[in-house]
Enzyme design. Structure first.
Site, mmCIF file in Angstrom:
data_model
loop_
_atom_site.group_PDB
_atom_site.id
_atom_site.type_symbol
_atom_site.label_atom_id
_atom_site.label_comp_id
_atom_site.label_asym_id
_atom_site.label_seq_id
_atom_site.Cartn_x
_atom_site.Cartn_y
_atom_site.Cartn_z
ATOM 1 N N LYS A 16 0.811 -1.217 0.000
ATOM 2 C CA LYS A 16 0.000 0.000 0.000
ATOM 3 C C LYS A 16 0.849 1.274 0.000
ATOM 4 C CE LYS A 16 -2.241 -1.019 3.752
ATOM 5 N NZ LYS A 16 -1.813 -2.382 4.117
ATOM 6 N N ARG A 91 -9.534 1.894 9.471
ATOM 7 C CA ARG A 91 -9.123 0.500 9.578
ATOM 8 C C ARG A 91 -10.185 -0.370 10.241
ATOM 9 N NH1 ARG A 91 -3.433 0.474 9.230
ATOM 10 N NH2 ARG A 91 -2.444 -1.525 9.628
ATOM 11 N N ARG A 128 10.979 -7.978 4.122
ATOM 12 C CA ARG A 128 11.172 -6.581 4.513
ATOM 13 C C ARG A 128 11.808 -6.497 5.899
ATOM 14 N NH1 ARG A 128 5.989 -2.708 5.025
ATOM 15 N NH2 ARG A 128 5.786 -3.608 7.086
ATOM 16 N N ARG A 134 11.730 -3.417 10.855
ATOM 17 C CA ARG A 134 10.594 -2.832 11.578
ATOM 18 C C ARG A 134 10.235 -3.716 12.763
ATOM 19 N NH1 ARG A 134 5.429 -0.862 8.067
ATOM 20 N NH2 ARG A 134 4.257 -1.903 9.729
ATOM 21 N N ARG A 145 -1.079 -9.323 12.816
ATOM 22 C CA ARG A 145 -1.582 -8.190 12.028
ATOM 23 C C ARG A 145 -2.508 -8.670 10.910
ATOM 24 N NH1 ARG A 145 3.933 -6.248 10.687
ATOM 25 N NH2 ARG A 145 3.032 -4.967 9.046
HETATM 26 P P1 ADP Z 1 0.688 -2.475 7.835
HETATM 27 O O1 ADP Z 1 -0.501 -2.159 6.995
HETATM 28 O O2 ADP Z 1 1.849 -3.027 7.067
HETATM 29 O O3 ADP Z 1 0.376 -3.321 9.040
HETATM 30 P P2 ADP Z 1 0.785 0.312 8.845
HETATM 31 O O4 ADP Z 1 1.973 1.176 8.704
HETATM 32 O O5 ADP Z 1 -0.436 0.693 8.103
HETATM 33 O O6 ADP Z 1 1.299 -1.140 8.419
HETATM 34 O O7 ADP Z 1 0.380 0.142 10.389
HETATM 35 C C1 ADP Z 1 1.305 -0.267 11.341
HETATM 36 C C2 ADP Z 1 0.651 -0.281 12.715
HETATM 37 O O8 ADP Z 1 0.258 1.057 13.095
HETATM 38 C C3 ADP Z 1 -0.634 -1.105 12.835
HETATM 39 O O9 ADP Z 1 -0.382 -2.483 13.051
HETATM 40 C C4 ADP Z 1 -1.307 -0.430 14.046
HETATM 41 O O10 ADP Z 1 -0.701 -0.839 15.245
HETATM 42 C C5 ADP Z 1 -0.958 1.040 13.842
HETATM 43 N N1 ADP Z 1 -2.004 1.735 13.059
HETATM 44 C C6 ADP Z 1 -1.859 2.257 11.816
HETATM 45 N N2 ADP Z 1 -3.010 2.800 11.379
HETATM 46 C C7 ADP Z 1 -3.930 2.602 12.363
HETATM 47 C C8 ADP Z 1 -5.302 2.892 12.509
HETATM 48 N N3 ADP Z 1 -6.004 3.506 11.547
HETATM 49 N N4 ADP Z 1 -5.920 2.537 13.664
HETATM 50 C C9 ADP Z 1 -5.254 1.936 14.628
HETATM 51 N N5 ADP Z 1 -3.953 1.588 14.559
HETATM 52 C C10 ADP Z 1 -3.285 1.919 13.447
#
Ligand code: ADP
Length: 192
Positions: A16, A91, A128, A134, A145
């Site tokens: 994404k 989300r 990654r 990370r 996740r």
């Molecule tokens: P990915 O989609 O690869 O898991 P992101 O960078 O989108 O990575 O998100 C990493 C983490 O950040 C999530 O696992 C969550 O803990 C937190 N996070 C990101 N966006 C949200 C959101 N909209 N609501 C709650 N937690 C979030």
């Protein structure tokens, strides 16, 4: 002024972030990633960073009230006046309703669903992990996740389909190949 409000959605590891910057550039809007905002705050040692670090490292979702507040602030910044591309927000259903409340009229013009199967995305994230290190890219947290996505985020696909704004794109393939697929599908949906 034409305002373009977009969202890219898909399982963790679908690519994404990479595609988000390309779409944002094409439509002249900022790409806003809640994950990036949180990670920048963790790195900078801010109060917000300290609050969310353990949650993110466990692969859980940050509480809605906190996340909603951060997005609301971000969307009020000047560069988002002509629209935005959200990545990682909303989300869950709660966050969709919160976003609806932040914007007058239709909150989103189109939602790009980047499709990729679980085995493929887990493999990508493990790769990654070796490169970027990370903290939430360990195998156990990656699996968690994916579960959180399946339970909380995947139901939004139906919701956006009902709203008539979903555009599904196969996320398997090279970066440019996928970008081209998105560009074609999105312009067909938006008519621009
Ligand atoms: P990915 O989609 O690869 O898991 P992101 O960078 O989108 O990575 O998100 C990493 C983490 O950040 C999530 O696992 C969550 O803990 C937190 N996070 C990101 N966006 C949200 C959101 N909209 N609501 C709650 N937690 C979030």
């Amino acid at each position: 002024m034409t305002v373009t409000r977009l969202l890219i959605i898909g399982p963790p590891g679908a690519g994404k972030g990479t595609q988000a910057s390309k779409i944002a550039e094409a439509y002249g809007v900022p790409a806003i990633s809640t994950g990036d905002i949180f990670r920048a705050n963790i790195k900078g040692g801010t109060e917000l960073g300290q609050r969310v670090q353990a949650i993110i490292e466990a692969g859980e979702l940050v509480p809605d009230t906190l996340t909603n507040e951060i997005v609301q602030d971000r969307l009020q910044q000047e560069d988002a006046a002509g629209g935005f591309l959200l990545d990682g927000y909303p989300r869950n259903v709660e966050q969709v309703h919160a976003l609806d409340g932040m914007i007058e009229g239709d909150a989103l013009d189109a939602v790009v669903l980047l499709e990729a199967d679980t085995d493929e995305v887990v493999a990508r994230l493990l790769k990654r992990a070796e490169i970027e290190g990370r903290a939430d890219d360990t195998e156990e947290v990656i699996r968690h996740r994916q579960d959180v996505y399946a339970e909380q985020t995947a139901p939004l696909i139906e919701l956006f389909t009902e709203r008539g704004i979903l555009v599904s794109v196969d996320g398997l393939g090279g970066i440019d190949e996928v970008a081209e697929r998105i560009a074609v599908a999105l312009s067909a949906k938006l008519g621009r």
